[in-house]
Design a protein around this motif. Sequence first.
Motif: not given
Length: 119
Positions: A21-24, A49-53, A67-71
């Motif tokens: 998920t991204i931001n749930g 570490t990968i974040t998604i915009d 809020e941007t971290l891929l979980k």
Amino acid sequence: MNKILIIIFLTICSYSSFGQTINGIPIKDLDVQYLQILGTSKLMSSKLTITIDIGQKTKFFSNNTDETLLKDEKGEGLIFNSMIDALNFLSANGYEFVTAYVLTVGNQNVYHYLMKKNK
């Protein structure tokens, strides 16, 4: 016995594919046409570490990338071995590569990959 193992494997695969998920929001359910993968190397590690915009609002003075971290399905940040690992992950989740570039911030490379959702 083999049939049971196949059923267990397929169940785990289908469960894990919906867990990211991204931001749930599950990655396949994002209501965006484009997204950007940002890869930042981890200190003392070869992993990223990968974040998604996706254009989501983030707190201006916060260094929190929550809020941007891929979980994963446990709510923990996913760690990828390389940008190609992240690219393959997003490709498997319905996105195609558009372009890429690298910016150096301090002594650290930040990788940017622009992705477009397949229709």
